[in-house]
Write an enzyme that holds these catalytic residues in place. Structure first.
Site, PDB file in Angstrom:
ATOM      1  CB  VAL A 193      -0.962   0.024   1.202  1.00 23.58           C
ATOM      2  CG1 VAL A 193      -2.236  -0.995   1.205  1.00 23.58           C
ATOM      3  CG2 VAL A 193      -0.266  -0.090   2.521  1.00 23.58           C
ATOM      4  CE1 TYR A 207       5.483   1.215  14.328  1.00 23.54           C
ATOM      5  CE2 TYR A 207       5.381   1.829  16.613  1.00 23.54           C
ATOM      6  CZ  TYR A 207       4.868   1.341  15.464  1.00 23.54           C
ATOM      7  OH  TYR A 207       3.547   0.919  15.755  1.00 23.54           O
TER       8      TYR A 207
HETATM    9  N1  LIG Z   1       0.577  -5.001  17.905  1.00 23.14           N
HETATM   10  C1  LIG Z   1       0.738  -4.032  18.484  1.00 23.14           C
HETATM   11  O1  LIG Z   1       0.937  -3.959  19.855  1.00 23.14           O
HETATM   12  C2  LIG Z   1       0.417  -2.493  17.905  1.00 23.14           C
HETATM   13  C3  LIG Z   1       0.439  -1.302  18.829  1.00 23.14           C
HETATM   14  C4  LIG Z   1       0.383   0.130  18.394  1.00 23.14           C
HETATM   15  C5  LIG Z   1       0.132   0.129  16.963  1.00 23.14           C
HETATM   16  N2  LIG Z   1       0.092  -0.927  16.353  1.00 23.14           N
HETATM   17  C6  LIG Z   1      -0.002  -0.576  14.842  1.00 23.14           C
HETATM   18  O2  LIG Z   1      -1.232  -1.374  14.047  1.00 23.14           O
HETATM   19  C7  LIG Z   1      -0.906  -1.570  12.800  1.00 23.14           C
HETATM   20  C8  LIG Z   1      -1.177  -3.459  12.653  1.00 23.14           C
HETATM   21  O3  LIG Z   1      -0.323  -3.990  13.721  1.00 23.14           O
HETATM   22  P1  LIG Z   1      -0.012  -5.347  13.947  1.00 23.14           P
HETATM   23  O4  LIG Z   1       0.537  -5.691  15.286  1.00 23.14           O
HETATM   24  O5  LIG Z   1      -1.508  -5.875  13.683  1.00 23.14           O
HETATM   25  O6  LIG Z   1       0.942  -5.912  12.610  1.00 23.14           O
HETATM   26  P2  LIG Z   1       1.071  -7.483  12.204  1.00 23.14           P
HETATM   27  O7  LIG Z   1       2.530  -7.450  11.727  1.00 23.14           O
HETATM   28  O8  LIG Z   1       0.269  -8.423  12.793  1.00 23.14           O
HETATM   29  O9  LIG Z   1       0.119  -6.990  10.734  1.00 23.14           O
HETATM   30  C9  LIG Z   1       0.207  -6.237   9.774  1.00 23.14           C
HETATM   31  C10 LIG Z   1      -0.292  -6.501   8.710  1.00 23.14           C
HETATM   32  O10 LIG Z   1      -0.006  -5.816   7.509  1.00 23.14           O
HETATM   33  C11 LIG Z   1       0.676  -6.370   6.369  1.00 23.14           C
HETATM   34  N3  LIG Z   1       1.501  -5.403   5.756  1.00 23.14           N
HETATM   35  C12 LIG Z   1       2.858  -5.217   5.854  1.00 23.14           C
HETATM   36  N4  LIG Z   1       3.190  -4.369   5.072  1.00 23.14           N
HETATM   37  C13 LIG Z   1       2.389  -4.111   4.151  1.00 23.14           C
HETATM   38  C14 LIG Z   1       2.170  -3.359   2.999  1.00 23.14           C
HETATM   39  N5  LIG Z   1       3.432  -2.632   2.558  1.00 23.14           N
HETATM   40  N6  LIG Z   1       1.132  -3.369   2.347  1.00 23.14           N
HETATM   41  C15 LIG Z   1       0.029  -4.204   2.725  1.00 23.14           C
HETATM   42  N7  LIG Z   1       0.163  -4.891   3.696  1.00 23.14           N
HETATM   43  C16 LIG Z   1       1.186  -4.667   4.500  1.00 23.14           C
HETATM   44  C17 LIG Z   1       1.347  -7.521   6.928  1.00 23.14           C
HETATM   45  O11 LIG Z   1       1.294  -8.793   5.970  1.00 23.14           O
HETATM   46  C18 LIG Z   1       0.265  -7.882   8.051  1.00 23.14           C
HETATM   47  O12 LIG Z   1      -0.760  -8.615   7.620  1.00 23.14           O
HETATM   48  C19 LIG Z   1       0.470  -1.187  12.524  1.00 23.14           C
HETATM   49  O13 LIG Z   1       0.109   0.024  11.930  1.00 23.14           O
HETATM   50  C20 LIG Z   1       0.853  -0.972  13.821  1.00 23.14           C
HETATM   51  O14 LIG Z   1       1.956   0.072  13.571  1.00 23.14           O
HETATM   52  C21 LIG Z   1       0.344  -2.254  16.707  1.00 23.14           C
END
Ligand SMILES: NC(=O)c1ccc[n+]([C@@H]2O[C@H](COP(=O)([O-])OP(=O)(O)OC[C@H]3O[C@@H](n4cnc5c(N)ncnc54)[C@H](O)[C@@H]3O)[C@@H](O)[C@H]2O)c1
Length: 314
Positions: free
Chosen positions: A66, A184
């Site tokens: 994306v 980040y």
């Molecule tokens: N898990 C946490 O503790 C946490 C905390 C705060 C914020 N976040 C944010 O929430 C969001 C999701 O995090 P998560 O922990 O579920 O991550 P995750 O790694 O479990 O899932 C992320 C998903 O995004 C997909 N992805 C990665 N790069 C991509 C790209 N360039 N184009 C399309 N898809 C892509 C991956 O394949 C995966 O399915 C992120 O923005 C992360 O920064 C997560």
């Protein structure tokens, strides 16, 4: 069949294969929305789509990065072609690597560029193509603005309402800084600025734009990481920092996103909603003192910090 709150509505969830995005795609679909999952991991995206369809929902998959403009454009076209409209855009995709860690002195220019492309530019591109499609789709099916009622001054016709929803994933790392996490932390803080700006620009169109700031959410990958490098006391130590005494699960975030997508949330825009069990409102000097006894009583505890992996997703 029972009516669901998002019947007839169409959503795009970026990074909707796994983790928070995976849970969000399932939540929106369970509430009746047709969902396009856009992800770089084909198998996991298709598995989540199938899981949604097996549960009686509607989901399709598109593979793409994306942060590429061609993908942002194509995902909106795909959703409109398949579903006939677009109501919700959840901008959640992120995947980092070891090269993203470090201070301004340490990180390479190329890592900064690729990190910002995914953390920030992708969200600008998603909105660039989604907003015109939402406008074209008009107010959500099932929503009738009706006549003005209730208290307060009313001038002329009601404004545009419930035309679209954009929900951007920031983080507690966008609110509070962790050491050596320039890319980040700066990216997630930029998501907040971008969200507020879009809320101003698109509010008159009937499109709300909000951000979620999750605390530590144990996803499929998070579970694997804890299994690899942590232990029970280490995880407990982590949980003790949370006023609610637990870390989160994808459903906690998905529920918040679904609420922000609902008609009930039409007067909420430009906010950053922390969904973090109270982590970001707690005075840190107190919590360190409070957990001291637990650390002393559990000398063998291990967390992912022990391998230099920190809390950041870089
Ligand atoms: N898990 C946490 O503790 C946490 C905390 C705060 C914020 N976040 C944010 O929430 C969001 C999701 O995090 P998560 O922990 O579920 O991550 P995750 O790694 O479990 O899932 C992320 C998903 O995004 C997909 N992805 C990665 N790069 C991509 C790209 N360039 N184009 C399309 N898809 C892509 C991956 O394949 C995966 O399915 C992120 O923005 C992360 O920064 C997560």
């Amino acid at each position: 069949m029972t009516e669901k709150r998002f019947d007839g509505r169409a959503a795009i969830v970026t990074g909707g294969a796994l983790g928070i995005g995976g849970g969000t795609a399932r939540r929106l679909a369970a509430d009746g929305a047709k969902v396009l999952i856009v992800d770089v991991v084909k198998d996991a995206a298709e598995a989540n789509s199938k899981r949604i369809r097996d549960a009686g929902g509607t989901a399709i998959t598109m593979v793409g990065d994306v942060s590429q403009e061609s993908v942002a454009k194509a995902m909106v076209e795909r959703a409109v072609n398949e579903f006939g409209r677009l109501d919700f855009l959840v901008q959640n995709a992120y995947g980092g690597g070891a090269d993203r860690a470090g201070s301004a002195v340490e990180v390479k220019h190329e890592s900064w560029r690729s990190g910002m492309d995914l953390l920030v530019t992708a969200l600008y591109l998603g909105a660039k193509y989604a907003v015109p499609a939402m406008e074209e789709s008009g107010s959500a099916p099932g929503f009738t603005p009706g006549t003005w009622t209730g208290a307060g001054l009313r001038h002329g016709s009601p404004p545009n309402m419930n035309v679209g929803r954009i929900v951007n994933l920031s983080s507690v790392h966008g609110l509070l800084q962790a050491p050596r996490s320039l890319i980040y932390e700066a990216g997630k803080a930029a998501v907040i600025g971008l969200t507020r700006q879009m809320a101003i620009d698109f509010g008159p169109l009937g499109i709300t734009v909000n951000a979620i700031a999750p605390g530590h959410i144990v996803t499929e990958r998070g579970e694997a990481m804890w299994g690899e490098v942590g232990n029970e006391p280490g995880f407990k130590l982590f949980e003790l920092q949370y006023p609610v005494r637990r870390t989160g699960v994808p459903e906690d975030i998905a529920n918040g996103i679904a609420f922000l997508c609902s008609d009930e949330a039409s007067f909420i825009t430009g906010v950053v909603l922390p969904i973090d069990g109270g982590l970001s409102i707690q005075l840190q000097e107190n919590i360190v003192m409070d957990v001291k006894d637990f650390v002393v009583e559990n000398p063998g505890l291990r967390t992912h910090f022990d391998q230099g992996r920190g809390t950041s997703r870089h």
